[in-house]
Scaffold this motif. Sequence first.
Motif, PDB file in Angstrom:
ATOM      1  N   ALA A  67       0.843  -1.197   0.000  1.00 18.34           N
ATOM      2  CA  ALA A  67       0.000   0.000   0.000  1.00 18.34           C
ATOM      3  C   ALA A  67       0.875   1.242   0.000  1.00 18.34           C
ATOM      4  O   ALA A  67       1.871   1.300   0.704  1.00 18.34           O
ATOM      5  CB  ALA A  67      -0.901  -0.018   1.224  1.00 18.34           C
ATOM      6  N   ARG A  68       0.513   2.221  -0.802  1.00 19.93           N
ATOM      7  CA  ARG A  68       1.263   3.468  -0.858  1.00 19.93           C
ATOM      8  C   ARG A  68       0.311   4.572  -0.387  1.00 19.93           C
ATOM      9  O   ARG A  68      -0.840   4.650  -0.817  1.00 19.93           O
ATOM     10  CB  ARG A  68       1.725   3.721  -2.286  1.00 19.93           C
ATOM     11  N   ALA A  69       0.811   5.414   0.488  1.00 19.28           N
ATOM     12  CA  ALA A  69      -0.035   6.478   1.016  1.00 19.28           C
ATOM     13  C   ALA A  69      -0.498   7.383  -0.126  1.00 19.28           C
ATOM     14  O   ALA A  69       0.279   7.705  -1.019  1.00 19.28           O
ATOM     15  CB  ALA A  69       0.748   7.285   2.043  1.00 19.28           C
ATOM     16  N   ASP A  70      -1.749   7.757  -0.092  1.00 18.91           N
ATOM     17  CA  ASP A  70      -2.310   8.654  -1.104  1.00 18.91           C
ATOM     18  C   ASP A  70      -3.097   9.742  -0.362  1.00 18.91           C
ATOM     19  O   ASP A  70      -4.325   9.654  -0.213  1.00 18.91           O
ATOM     20  CB  ASP A  70      -3.212   7.872  -2.061  1.00 18.91           C
ATOM     21  N   GLU A 118       1.330   8.793   6.966  1.00 18.49           N
ATOM     22  CA  GLU A 118       0.627   7.528   7.190  1.00 18.49           C
ATOM     23  C   GLU A 118       0.572   7.183   8.684  1.00 18.49           C
ATOM     24  O   GLU A 118      -0.425   6.656   9.170  1.00 18.49           O
ATOM     25  CB  GLU A 118       1.321   6.410   6.402  1.00 18.49           C
ATOM     26  N   GLU A 119       1.646   7.508   9.394  1.00 21.68           N
ATOM     27  CA  GLU A 119       1.655   7.235  10.836  1.00 21.68           C
ATOM     28  C   GLU A 119       0.632   8.112  11.560  1.00 21.68           C
ATOM     29  O   GLU A 119      -0.041   7.661  12.495  1.00 21.68           O
ATOM     30  CB  GLU A 119       3.056   7.467  11.409  1.00 21.68           C
ATOM     31  N   TYR A 123      -0.125  16.560  11.283  1.00 18.16           N
ATOM     32  CA  TYR A 123       0.190  16.562   9.844  1.00 18.16           C
ATOM     33  C   TYR A 123      -0.975  15.949   9.056  1.00 18.16           C
ATOM     34  O   TYR A 123      -1.465  16.529   8.086  1.00 18.16           O
ATOM     35  CB  TYR A 123       1.474  15.754   9.647  1.00 18.16           C
ATOM     36  N   PHE A 124      -1.411  14.782   9.505  1.00 17.91           N
ATOM     37  CA  PHE A 124      -2.533  14.106   8.837  1.00 17.91           C
ATOM     38  C   PHE A 124      -3.806  14.951   8.913  1.00 17.91           C
ATOM     39  O   PHE A 124      -4.470  15.208   7.901  1.00 17.91           O
ATOM     40  CB  PHE A 124      -2.772  12.722   9.481  1.00 17.91           C
ATOM     41  N   LEU A 125      -4.143  15.374  10.115  1.00 21.45           N
ATOM     42  CA  LEU A 125      -5.411  16.086  10.314  1.00 21.45           C
ATOM     43  C   LEU A 125      -5.455  17.395   9.528  1.00 21.45           C
ATOM     44  O   LEU A 125      -6.497  17.762   8.990  1.00 21.45           O
ATOM     45  CB  LEU A 125      -5.597  16.408  11.800  1.00 21.45           C
ATOM     46  N   THR A 126      -4.318  18.093   9.500  1.00 24.32           N
ATOM     47  CA  THR A 126      -4.304  19.376   8.797  1.00 24.32           C
ATOM     48  C   THR A 126      -4.419  19.153   7.294  1.00 24.32           C
ATOM     49  O   THR A 126      -5.097  19.907   6.595  1.00 24.32           O
ATOM     50  CB  THR A 126      -3.044  20.192   9.149  1.00 24.32           C
TER      51      THR A 126
END
Lengths: 105, 287
Positions: B30-33, B184-185, B269-272
């Motif tokens: 799986a590659r983060a998208d 991804e983390e 980072y993810f949420l923003t």
Amino acid sequence: MRDVVTSALVLAACLALPVARAADDSRTPAVEGVLAAVESLRAQAVTAGHEWLGTRSLLDEARAAAASGDAARALELAEQARRDCELALEQARREEEAWQGRVLR
Amino acid sequence: MIRRGGRRGGVVAAGLLTGALLGLGFPAPARADPEADRIGFRSYFQQRFPDVPAEAWIDGMYAIDEGARQQWQEIEDFPPYEFTVEEGQALFQDPFGDGRSYGDCFPDAGRGIRQRYPRFDSETGEVETLEVAINGCRARHGEPALSYDSKEMLALTAWIAYASRGRPMAVEVPDDARALAAYEEGKRFYYTKRGRLDMACVDCHGRYAGAFIRGDHLSASLGHPTHFPVYRLKLGGMVSLHKRFHGCIRDVGAEPFDEQSREFRRLEYFLTYMSNGLEANGPAVRK
């Protein structure tokens, strides 16, 4: 009179013995070993990023109980902390994959 | 002959194996998208709340609670964070010991930069939040680091947020394996259940967004990072996004991570990124 005083001292020493023995027990390798094993489990939960709130204080209280000579209380608290850690680690293992089923889309 | 045949057999076997891996149903790693995630994330809230436009989520639960919204708007007439913003502006302009100031680290006197944080720092290979960037600036000019929940740090971030209002959030995840892994983390953190209550961020602020928790509605994660730091009425002071993360993690019965820990920076980072395109509107007032 001297015999009476001697008898009283011997009796007092006998009464104090169980307390002293319990205090010794709390520092025996068995109690220390249990505490060390639970601390090791807690460290694993920390590494997994899944430490539960309150586990540290349970272990701190267990150590304090051991230091004060209350081995039974120390083991009781250590057991609660051990169960916390095992459940936290089980949660971490389950979440390795389970989180992917919650992705919003 | 045997040798050559054997070699050919090896080539054939390798070819078959490659073919099997490529074409016969073996899933590729799986590659983060991030962009596909963002579209899916926004789509979820759009389906759950068809009457709430995406841009309204920058106001948190006030997007869905009209009564609370009216009270909040009255508070915003005389916002309790006003003095903090002024203090932050003064701090931003104050010269350091070497005569330089934050303006030497951040462009345009701090205006219009909030929306680009957090960013991936390719030199350190880590996520850099605005707070980390502020302390980095101080270090370069020989100043001691500020505590992340200090009055000064909150004032500086409040000023930068204020001076960036109206800019669409524009966090980038570059095509760098380390950046994608960090993203991804953060994503994984958001969706992972933890603590005694066995709950994930998404449980409250995704699946149950809009539901009551005691007397208040649970806000949606969409738009959360656009308005921090916030003035919390119940605490009577400014609160950073990471302080809020800290409280949430405690509330589910897990040992919280430190403010600006790697875990929280990656979660931010993810949420923003999920809120990219929504307007920066910090600081704000929240209960």
